[in-house]
Design an enzyme around this catalytic site. Sequence first.
Site, PDB file in Angstrom:
ATOM      1  N   HIS A   1       0.852  -1.185   0.000  1.00 22.75           N
ATOM      2  CA  HIS A   1       0.000   0.000   0.000  1.00 22.75           C
ATOM      3  C   HIS A   1       0.888   1.236   0.000  1.00 22.75           C
ATOM      4  CE1 HIS A   1       0.912   0.369   4.281  1.00 22.75           C
ATOM      5  NE2 HIS A   1       0.501  -0.881   4.464  1.00 22.75           N
TER       6      HIS A   1
ATOM      7  N   GLN B   1      16.352  -9.477  12.692  1.00 16.58           N
ATOM      8  CA  GLN B   1      16.571  -8.406  11.716  1.00 16.58           C
ATOM      9  C   GLN B   1      18.048  -8.031  11.659  1.00 16.58           C
ATOM     10  OE1 GLN B   1      13.652  -5.268  11.632  1.00 16.58           O
ATOM     11  NE2 GLN B   1      15.118  -3.777  10.884  1.00 16.58           N
TER      12      GLN B   1
ATOM     13  N   LYS C   1      -3.777   6.969   5.657  1.00 23.32           N
ATOM     14  CA  LYS C   1      -4.992   6.450   6.273  1.00 23.32           C
ATOM     15  C   LYS C   1      -6.179   7.265   5.773  1.00 23.32           C
ATOM     16  CE  LYS C   1      -2.918   3.392   8.835  1.00 23.32           C
ATOM     17  NZ  LYS C   1      -3.068   1.953   8.589  1.00 23.32           N
TER      18      LYS C   1
END
Length: 418
Positions: free
Chosen positions: A46, A170, A231
């Site tokens: 997105h 990570q 958003k």
Amino acid sequence: MTDIISELKWRGAVNQVTDEAGLKELTQQKAIGVYCGTDPTGDSLHIGHLIPFMMLKRFQLAGHHPVIVIGGGTGAIGDPSGKNSERKLQTMDQVKKNKEHLTAQLVKLFGTENFTVVDNYDWLSKMSLLDFLRDYGKLFNVNTMLNKEIVASRLEVGISFTEFTYQILQSVDFLYLYQHHNVQLQIGGADQWGNITAGTDLIHRQAGADAKVFGLTIPLMLKADGTKFGKTAGGAIWLDPKRTTPYEFYQFWLNQDDRDVIRYLKYFTFLDQDEIAALAEKVKQEPEKREAQRRLAQEVTKFVHGQQAVDEAEHISQALFSGDVTSLTAAEIEQGFHDVPSVDVSAAKANIVQWLVDTKIESSKRRAREDVTNGAITVNGQRIRDVDFELDPTAAFSGRFVLVRRGKKRYFLARVKQ
């Protein structure tokens, strides 16, 4: 090579850097590998993902080599989110499917040359628990890990050991990429600073204190009203055209606030400083023309979906503004009216009044007759005033759709069953 760090700072893209002077010197001397990660928690990226990816693309255009880690390994575990809950674990089958979709989207953004996509499952899955504890666990101080912001924010409500170890995994990723892909810089959001610095610390312990590795974070992207960028009331803006049509994507950028648009032009486009300065002046002098927003919509839509998508989005926009939809193709109708009320109809011809009632566009025959007589009903761009009009659902838009407008702005889309 170009001074990309100064360019990034002008664009407002730099929050924290482990050693800015050292990174600037290195990137001007040679091409380096630059990486960020994304976990396959869904089957589409997105616009929030564009924030780090725009950074990687700029490094790529400056001659550096972007590497994106799709976390098939870490994604099965879950990065602490900063929220008061654990992430939902996914099945390996779902992770694999998501990875395939994301990889295809990334190739559209970065191409296949001078770009690498890797999956950390390939190396993390080969590590035994004993290897993990012996080779890496001994190198991490629990007190230091607890002080990392992303972990500290969760201590009050609790955090599982699984998510607690994420920063170690990570860090292992950064070490692996340093050793095998010439990666010397990791970038990420502001909330990733703790994970990134844990990685640089691990490499310095393993490869020596003089190892040239760096971390850089991006500022939190907030809108002028203080809300988080990306958003919307309708949910996420996806890069998958099936989930957010290119027209909807274009409209998202076109509708940005005057207070935000120049910042977004700097960050999300490749326009130069002079052109952005000219657009900033137009925002001040002629804000009603919204030229900066239009340029932003054009540039970001082109980057994600291509020039044809821009042309179609602008064609749809013009048709809707003028009210003349007759020139739109079936594909453009599907895009432009993706989110209006829709109904499935047969291909059979029918009286307009009865058809409006059958499709529930009108609540009764009396109301349908009144609206038709008063000229309030438009079908496929043609105003209908005859209550005896026979509607042919296959007459327009390749026989796939009937577009009805009731009043000035209320649209309905009928999908013709073949």
